[in-house]
Design a protein around this motif. Structure first.
Motif, short mmCIF file in Angstrom:
data_model
loop_
_atom_site.label_atom_id
_atom_site.label_comp_id
_atom_site.label_asym_id
_atom_site.label_seq_id
_atom_site.Cartn_x
_atom_site.Cartn_y
_atom_site.Cartn_z
N THR A 141 4.81 5.09 -9.04
CA THR A 141 5.06 4.90 -10.47
C THR A 141 6.22 3.95 -10.74
O THR A 141 6.46 3.58 -11.89
N ARG B 170 -2.45 6.41 -15.22
CA ARG B 170 -3.65 6.80 -15.96
C ARG B 170 -3.31 7.43 -17.30
O ARG B 170 -4.18 7.59 -18.15
N ASP B 171 -2.03 7.78 -17.51
CA ASP B 171 -1.59 8.32 -18.80
C ASP B 171 -1.04 7.23 -19.72
O ASP B 171 -0.59 7.54 -20.83
N LYS C 114 -2.79 3.87 -19.95
CA LYS C 114 -3.74 2.82 -19.58
C LYS C 114 -3.63 1.58 -20.46
O LYS C 114 -4.07 0.50 -20.06
N ILE D 290 -2.14 -1.41 -18.71
CA ILE D 290 -2.77 -2.04 -17.55
C ILE D 290 -2.99 -3.54 -17.74
O ILE D 290 -2.67 -4.32 -16.83
N TYR E 294 -10.42 2.81 -14.31
CA TYR E 294 -10.16 3.47 -13.03
C TYR E 294 -9.02 4.49 -13.17
O TYR E 294 -8.15 4.36 -14.03
N SER E 295 -9.02 5.53 -12.33
CA SER E 295 -8.06 6.63 -12.46
C SER E 295 -6.70 6.35 -11.82
O SER E 295 -5.73 7.04 -12.11
N TRP E 296 -6.59 5.40 -10.93
CA TRP E 296 -5.33 4.97 -10.30
C TRP E 296 -4.51 6.11 -9.70
O TRP E 296 -3.39 6.39 -10.14
N ASN F 197 -1.19 4.79 -8.73
CA ASN F 197 -0.36 4.30 -9.83
C ASN F 197 -0.12 2.79 -9.78
O ASN F 197 -0.98 2.05 -9.32
N ASN G 214 -6.01 13.26 -8.28
CA ASN G 214 -7.18 13.30 -9.15
C ASN G 214 -8.33 14.08 -8.55
O ASN G 214 -9.50 13.72 -8.66
#
Length: 474
Positions: A170, A310-311, A313, A316, A348-350, A353, A470
């Protein structure tokens, strides 16, 4: 209970011309109805407040049936939530033991032998958002990031100790660098120490230095990281990996700003700002006795949490263009991203991070045949995939054939130029964790309790690992 939670929103975001300008946190209070602390009232004026016996909590209870960190109350756009922190005796609403539940006005809940009542108030607290979309090397225009930037802008000019938490990848070290660069110490050293990368027997001398002859191999005097950082900042990365026997010595240095080298008698005064980071739950470690309560209290004077990619996005595209511009500058050509590729990146869920996003963009830019990165260039289907992790159970060791270090089973991309040792090591560990956890859940048919018992983890720690990667019980 969540269907009407929005009617009781704890946090409201105020917009001006489509851009968020400030957030309002509706205050609440906790009234202790019964138990040893009956009659106490505590105001909630932060988005997260934990409760338990430990002094690290915002709600400190003296009930011996309450865990060190027993529960947490979290306020967000959906309302206030009560979350049990894997407590020994559980958190109850009525006769029901809960893991997580929305709190309504007047809801009572029980921790140990203590009954507490939740009550919203009419007052609000303003949560400032930075006007900027970056802080030092950290980028983000999302509300979550600009809220963090506002805090960093306030604390950076001070000498306050900051604990930076967040999952792997992160950007915790980048936050630390941003704090240093925006402080009066910016022209002095920033010394970075990864507490998890130093052998246990060397960490004390690495931190505090040693005198000649202090131990076998100490052929000369050595200035430790704290001395090297004198006048500047020391960043203790992966502080959760620090051996519990060394923690009292670190605490004394933080409290007195003085140290003794290993094997030395002279006390040395130091002028150092301390930043620390971890991807582990130090509160749970305090409960388990593997991290000192007083050291946690000393390190977390200011606590900053890096959100998952993902929180946020909406950040991105900005990050993608930033990473791509860096690659394009090195290659001496302009590059861009096709619409379908950007859509895939946002969807995508990453699990890895921002670090994973950067690696994906750099790899795609190196492999694509044209200046435009397309969806197939991303190889997102295998990034973070459990099947991508090699089975090392029958891997030949040194002298048995194969290479001595087992490098043949490592993803070749990790050996490419520009990938640091720490990043490569973390990717291997992340892949291992995903594979291990997936097989663990499969063997135990998704049962969290049995899986945690087999792995030697608490249920809370296992759930946190599953969220990080995830994964979810079937």
């Amino acid at each position: 209970m969540s269907e009407n939670a929005s009617d009781h929103a704890a946090v409201t975001t105020i917009f001006d011309g489509g851009r968020a300008t400030v957030r309002h946190l509706r205050k609440a209070k906790i009234v202790i109805v019964s138990g040893k602390d009956a009659g106490k009232e505590l105001e909630l004026d932060k988005q997260k407040v934990s409760g338990g016996r430990s002094i690290i909590n915002g709600i400190v209870l003296t009930d011996k049936a309450v865990s060190g960190t027993h529960f947490e109350i979290i306020g967000d756009d959906d309302g206030y939530r009560l979350v049990d922190l894997d407590s020994t005796n559980g958190t109850f609403v009525g006769d029901v033991r809960i893991k997580e539940v929305f709190l309504r006005p007047g809801t009572t809940f029980r921790a140990g032998h203590t009954e507490l009542r939740f009550q919203p108030l009419d007052d609000v607290v303003e949560i400032q958002l930075s006007a900027k979309d970056r802080f030092g090397p950290v980028l983000g225009a999302s509300v979550k990031m600009r809220e963090m930037f506002a805090t960093l802008e306030k604390v950076s000019p001070s000498d306050l100790t900051v604990l930076i938490t967040g999952n792997t990848g992160t950007g915790k070290e980048l936050v630390a660098r941003g704090i240093h660069e925006n402080s009066p110490r910016r022209n002095k050293p920033l010394v970075v120490l990864d507490c998890g990368a130093i052998p246990k027997e060397l960490i004390e001398s690495t931190l505090f230095g040693h005198e000649k002859g202090a131990f076998t191999g100490a052929v000369g005097q050595h200035r430790g990281c704290f001395e090297q950082a004198n006048g500047g900042t020391i960043f203790l990365d992966e502080i959760g990996e620090l051996d519990v026997n060394l923690q009292p010595k670190l605490l004394r240095v933080l409290e007195n700003r003085e140290l003794k080298r290993v094997g030395g008698d002279k006390t040395l005064k130091i002028d150092v700002r301390v930043l620390a980071a971890t991807n582990r739950d130090l509160r749970q470690m305090v409960n388990n006795g593997t991290f000192r309560e007083d050291l946690y209290f000393r390190l977390s004077v200011i606590h900053v949490h890096n959100p998952l990619l993902r929180d946020r996005k909406e950040d991105i595209p900005q990050l993608v263009h930033f990473f791509l511009a860096d690659v394009a500058a090195r290659r001496g050509m302009s590059m861009n991203v096709a619409v379908d590729a950007m859509q895939a990146l946002v969807a995508y869920s990453w699990p890895g991070n921002v670090r994973e996003l950067r690696n994906v963009i750099e790899r795609a830019a190196s492999l694509c045949d044209t200046p435009t990165i397309t969806r197939p260039d991303l190889s997102l289907g295998r990034i973070g995939n459990v099947e991508h992790v090699p089975d090392v159970s029958n891997m030949p060791g040194p002298g048995v054939g194969g290479d001595a270090g087992g490098a043949g089973v490592v993803d070749a991309a990790l050996l490419e130029p520009g990938v640091t040792f720490k990043e490569a090591k973390q990717q291997v560990l992340d892949n291992f964790e995903r594979a291990y956890l997936a097989r663990l859940l499969d063997r135990n048919k998704g049962n969290i309790t049995r899986s945690a018992h087999e792995a030697g983890l608490t249920r809370y720690h296992l759930r946190e690992l599953l969220k990080r990667h995830n994964l979810s019980p079937s």
